[in-house]
Scaffold this motif. Structure first.
Motif, PDB file in Angstrom:
ATOM      1  N   ARG A 228       0.828  -1.204   0.000  1.00  0.00           N
ATOM      2  CA  ARG A 228       0.000   0.000   0.000  1.00  0.00           C
ATOM      3  C   ARG A 228       0.863   1.255   0.000  1.00  0.00           C
ATOM      4  N   THR A 229       1.997   1.193   0.708  1.00  0.00           N
ATOM      5  CA  THR A 229       2.898   2.341   0.722  1.00  0.00           C
ATOM      6  C   THR A 229       3.483   2.591  -0.656  1.00  0.00           C
ATOM      7  N   ARG A 230       3.894   1.510  -1.347  1.00  0.00           N
ATOM      8  CA  ARG A 230       4.428   1.670  -2.699  1.00  0.00           C
ATOM      9  C   ARG A 230       3.363   2.211  -3.659  1.00  0.00           C
ATOM     10  N   ALA A 231       2.120   1.756  -3.447  1.00  0.00           N
ATOM     11  CA  ALA A 231       1.046   2.244  -4.317  1.00  0.00           C
ATOM     12  C   ALA A 231       0.833   3.741  -4.152  1.00  0.00           C
ATOM     13  N   ALA A 232       1.160   4.262  -2.972  1.00  0.00           N
ATOM     14  CA  ALA A 232       0.985   5.689  -2.719  1.00  0.00           C
ATOM     15  C   ALA A 232       2.144   6.518  -3.228  1.00  0.00           C
ATOM     16  N   GLY A 233       3.227   5.884  -3.727  1.00  0.00           N
ATOM     17  CA  GLY A 233       4.319   6.665  -4.320  1.00  0.00           C
ATOM     18  C   GLY A 233       5.709   6.234  -3.930  1.00  0.00           C
ATOM     19  N   PRO A 234       6.075   6.207  -2.639  1.00  0.00           N
ATOM     20  CA  PRO A 234       7.453   5.908  -2.262  1.00  0.00           C
ATOM     21  C   PRO A 234       7.859   4.475  -2.626  1.00  0.00           C
ATOM     22  N   ASP A 235       9.149   4.321  -2.911  1.00  0.00           N
ATOM     23  CA  ASP A 235       9.712   2.997  -3.149  1.00  0.00           C
ATOM     24  C   ASP A 235      10.008   2.372  -1.782  1.00  0.00           C
ATOM     25  N   ALA A 236       9.304   1.324  -1.418  1.00  0.00           N
ATOM     26  CA  ALA A 236       9.430   0.718  -0.089  1.00  0.00           C
ATOM     27  C   ALA A 236       9.911  -0.716  -0.208  1.00  0.00           C
ATOM     28  N   ARG A 237      10.867  -1.086   0.628  1.00  0.00           N
ATOM     29  CA  ARG A 237      11.348  -2.470   0.639  1.00  0.00           C
ATOM     30  C   ARG A 237      11.447  -2.954   2.078  1.00  0.00           C
ATOM     31  N   LEU A 238      11.264  -4.246   2.230  1.00  0.00           N
ATOM     32  CA  LEU A 238      11.212  -4.876   3.553  1.00  0.00           C
ATOM     33  C   LEU A 238      12.359  -5.861   3.702  1.00  0.00           C
ATOM     34  N   GLU A 239      13.072  -5.787   4.821  1.00  0.00           N
ATOM     35  CA  GLU A 239      14.137  -6.728   5.162  1.00  0.00           C
ATOM     36  C   GLU A 239      13.790  -7.357   6.509  1.00  0.00           C
ATOM     37  N   THR A 240      13.806  -8.669   6.562  1.00  0.00           N
ATOM     38  CA  THR A 240      13.485  -9.373   7.806  1.00  0.00           C
ATOM     39  C   THR A 240      14.571 -10.389   8.117  1.00  0.00           C
ATOM     40  N   ALA A 241      14.688 -10.708   9.374  1.00  0.00           N
ATOM     41  CA  ALA A 241      15.634 -11.726   9.824  1.00  0.00           C
ATOM     42  C   ALA A 241      15.108 -12.324  11.113  1.00  0.00           C
ATOM     43  N   GLY A 242      15.314 -13.619  11.290  1.00  0.00           N
ATOM     44  CA  GLY A 242      14.839 -14.298  12.488  1.00  0.00           C
ATOM     45  C   GLY A 242      13.428 -14.828  12.304  1.00  0.00           C
ATOM     46  N   ALA A 282      14.428 -10.263  14.376  1.00  0.00           N
ATOM     47  CA  ALA A 282      14.044 -10.952  15.615  1.00  0.00           C
ATOM     48  C   ALA A 282      15.249 -11.700  16.164  1.00  0.00           C
ATOM     49  N   GLU A 283      15.641 -11.344  17.372  1.00  0.00           N
ATOM     50  CA  GLU A 283      16.717 -12.051  18.056  1.00  0.00           C
ATOM     51  C   GLU A 283      16.128 -12.920  19.148  1.00  0.00           C
ATOM     52  N   GLN A 284      16.987 -13.494  19.971  1.00  0.00           N
ATOM     53  CA  GLN A 284      16.503 -14.440  20.972  1.00  0.00           C
ATOM     54  C   GLN A 284      15.588 -13.791  21.994  1.00  0.00           C
ATOM     55  N   ASP A 285      15.928 -12.575  22.418  1.00  0.00           N
ATOM     56  CA  ASP A 285      15.131 -11.933  23.475  1.00  0.00           C
ATOM     57  C   ASP A 285      14.659 -10.538  23.103  1.00  0.00           C
ATOM     58  N   ALA A 286      14.814 -10.137  21.847  1.00  0.00           N
ATOM     59  CA  ALA A 286      14.406  -8.782  21.464  1.00  0.00           C
ATOM     60  C   ALA A 286      14.108  -8.734  19.978  1.00  0.00           C
ATOM     61  N   VAL A 287      13.343  -7.716  19.597  1.00  0.00           N
ATOM     62  CA  VAL A 287      13.021  -7.452  18.196  1.00  0.00           C
ATOM     63  C   VAL A 287      13.468  -6.031  17.883  1.00  0.00           C
ATOM     64  N   HIS A 288      14.253  -5.884  16.809  1.00  0.00           N
ATOM     65  CA  HIS A 288      14.756  -4.577  16.387  1.00  0.00           C
ATOM     66  C   HIS A 288      13.990  -4.142  15.139  1.00  0.00           C
ATOM     67  N   VAL A 289      13.439  -2.943  15.196  1.00  0.00           N
ATOM     68  CA  VAL A 289      12.658  -2.398  14.083  1.00  0.00           C
ATOM     69  C   VAL A 289      13.322  -1.104  13.627  1.00  0.00           C
ATOM     70  N   THR A 290      13.562  -1.006  12.319  1.00  0.00           N
ATOM     71  CA  THR A 290      14.159   0.203  11.742  1.00  0.00           C
ATOM     72  C   THR A 290      13.356   0.611  10.518  1.00  0.00           C
ATOM     73  N   VAL A 291      12.964   1.876  10.460  1.00  0.00           N
ATOM     74  CA  VAL A 291      12.270   2.441   9.301  1.00  0.00           C
ATOM     75  C   VAL A 291      13.025   3.702   8.912  1.00  0.00           C
ATOM     76  N   GLU A 292      13.641   3.688   7.726  1.00  0.00           N
ATOM     77  CA  GLU A 292      14.451   4.809   7.255  1.00  0.00           C
ATOM     78  C   GLU A 292      13.951   5.259   5.880  1.00  0.00           C
ATOM     79  N   ASP A 293      13.843   6.558   5.702  1.00  0.00           N
ATOM     80  CA  ASP A 293      13.500   7.069   4.375  1.00  0.00           C
ATOM     81  C   ASP A 293      14.550   8.076   3.935  1.00  0.00           C
ATOM     82  N   THR A 294      14.449   8.518   2.699  1.00  0.00           N
ATOM     83  CA  THR A 294      15.477   9.380   2.106  1.00  0.00           C
ATOM     84  C   THR A 294      15.064  10.831   1.987  1.00  0.00           C
ATOM     85  N   GLY A 295      14.051  11.229   2.645  1.00  0.00           N
ATOM     86  CA  GLY A 295      13.790  12.670   2.641  1.00  0.00           C
ATOM     87  C   GLY A 295      12.420  13.063   2.120  1.00  0.00           C
ATOM     88  N   PRO A 296      12.334  14.264   1.583  1.00  0.00           N
ATOM     89  CA  PRO A 296      13.435  15.184   1.278  1.00  0.00           C
ATOM     90  C   PRO A 296      13.968  15.933   2.495  1.00  0.00           C
TER      91      PRO A 296
END
Length: 357
Positions: A228-242, A282-296
């Protein structure tokens, strides 16, 4: 009259009434009289002293009454004919035991009265605490509902506005693409309405069975969120681990809502070339979430002024449920970054976990 009238104030002024009864008893003994009212009044006052006066006053009263009773009985036994008092020693012992028994009975009544008062006080405190807990639960529920509605409506409206702007520009140049965009807008609106209906149905007792319940969104729905975010314009990509699917449902919902709110903020300030990266690890005892965009980058100051808004506050509240933290600020790419750390096992599973559909 000297023994009966003072007894009317025996509960309010037990010490004073005992003193008056004692004086009348001594006066009766000196006058050569010995009546049952004498001993009965003293027994009544000893009981009331035990019930309503400090224990030290009862001890003093017993210390006065016992010798007075012994002296009175023995004096009358010597100064009058023995026929008036049969076995004065036995009578004396009986009266002393009766005095002690009455004093003990009064103390037992005092303890029972104190226990009843303590129970009443405890019941009153529990009532107050129950009312306070009820008010706190109501405030917590209102905050939860407000946060959920903010997340649902805020993200959906941001997507709809972005898509509507794009559809307006494509209406003449590419009608087919414009029609597809309008269908995405309709789907987004229907999805938001379904989420709101589920939320409101869950809190309305009279509508508990009017609509079926569906699972709350989790980490498995992040892909659709980025679509839905990509449909609204921005180029969005998802990276997951764990292992994200193995996380508790409440924690998955918190991760989803934090990402959703961060993407909503991106959509509000997105330019035509804005790109956003979402990373969930996702790690053993915690989940790290990062959302970064390029501006403007021209919007950094505007974004900084919104740092204390409801969006960031809501993310921090969700993270706090899992002993986590949320930070937000400009990044090296000239855009905005949101970073959250949530622990897998919260100290108290309240709020979101208690309202899983």
């Amino acid at each position: 009259m000297g023994f009966t009238v003072p007894l009317l104030a025996r509960q309010r002024h037990p010490v004073a009434v005992f003193a008056v009864i004692t004086v009348f008893s001594l006066a009766e003994a000196v006058s050569g009289l010995l009546t049952n009212a004498h001993f009965l009044a003293q027994l009544i006052m000893l009981y009331n002293l035990a019930r309503f006066a400090p224990p030290v006053h009862l001890a003093v009263a017993v210390a006065i009454t016992v010798p007075q009773t012994i002296v009175t009985i023995m004096t009358f036994a010597q100064d009058t004919q023995m026929s008036r008092i049969d076995s004065p020693l036995a009578v004396t012992i009986d009266l002393v035991l009766c005095i002690l028994a009455i004093a003990g009975l009064g103390l037992a009544g005092r303890v029972a009265r104190s226990y009843i008062i303590a129970l009443e006080d405890q019941a009153a405190r529990l009532q107050v605490e129950r009312d306070q807990r009820a008010r706190l639960a109501e405030a917590t529920e209102r905050a939860r509902i407000s946060r959920e509605m903010h997340d649902i409506l805020g993200h959906t409206l941001a997507v709809v506005v972005g898509l509507a702007d794009g559809a307006a520009g494509l209406a003449e140049t590419n009608p087919k693409k414009s029609g597809e965009t309008l269908r995405i807008i309709a789907d987004s609106g229907r999805g938001a309405l379904a989420d709101l209906r589920r939320l409101l149905t869950a809190i309305r007792e009279e509508g508990r069975h009017e609509a079926p319940f569906h699972p709350q969104p989790g980490t498995g729905d992040l892909g659709a969120l980025l679509e839905r975010t990509r449909a609204a314009g921005p180029d969005a990509r998802l990276e997951t681990a764990g292992d994200l699917t193995g996380l508790p449902a409440g924690l998955q919902l918190a991760v989803y809502r934090i990402v959703q709110e961060a993407l909503t903020n991106t959509l509000k300030h997105a330019a035509s070339d804005t790109a956003v990266r979402v990373a969930v690890i996702a790690e053993q005892d915690a989940v790290h979430v990062t959302v970064e965009d390029t501006g403007p980058p021209a919007l950094e100051r505007a974004r900084s002024s919104e740092g204390g808004g409801q969006g960031l506050l809501g993310m921090r509240e969700r993270a706090a449920l899992y002993q986590g933290t949320v930070t937000a600020g400009p990044n090296s790419a000239g855009g905005w970054s949101v970073r959250a750390v949530l622990h897998s096992t919260p100290p108290v599973k309240a709020g979101l976990d208690a309202h899983q559909a």
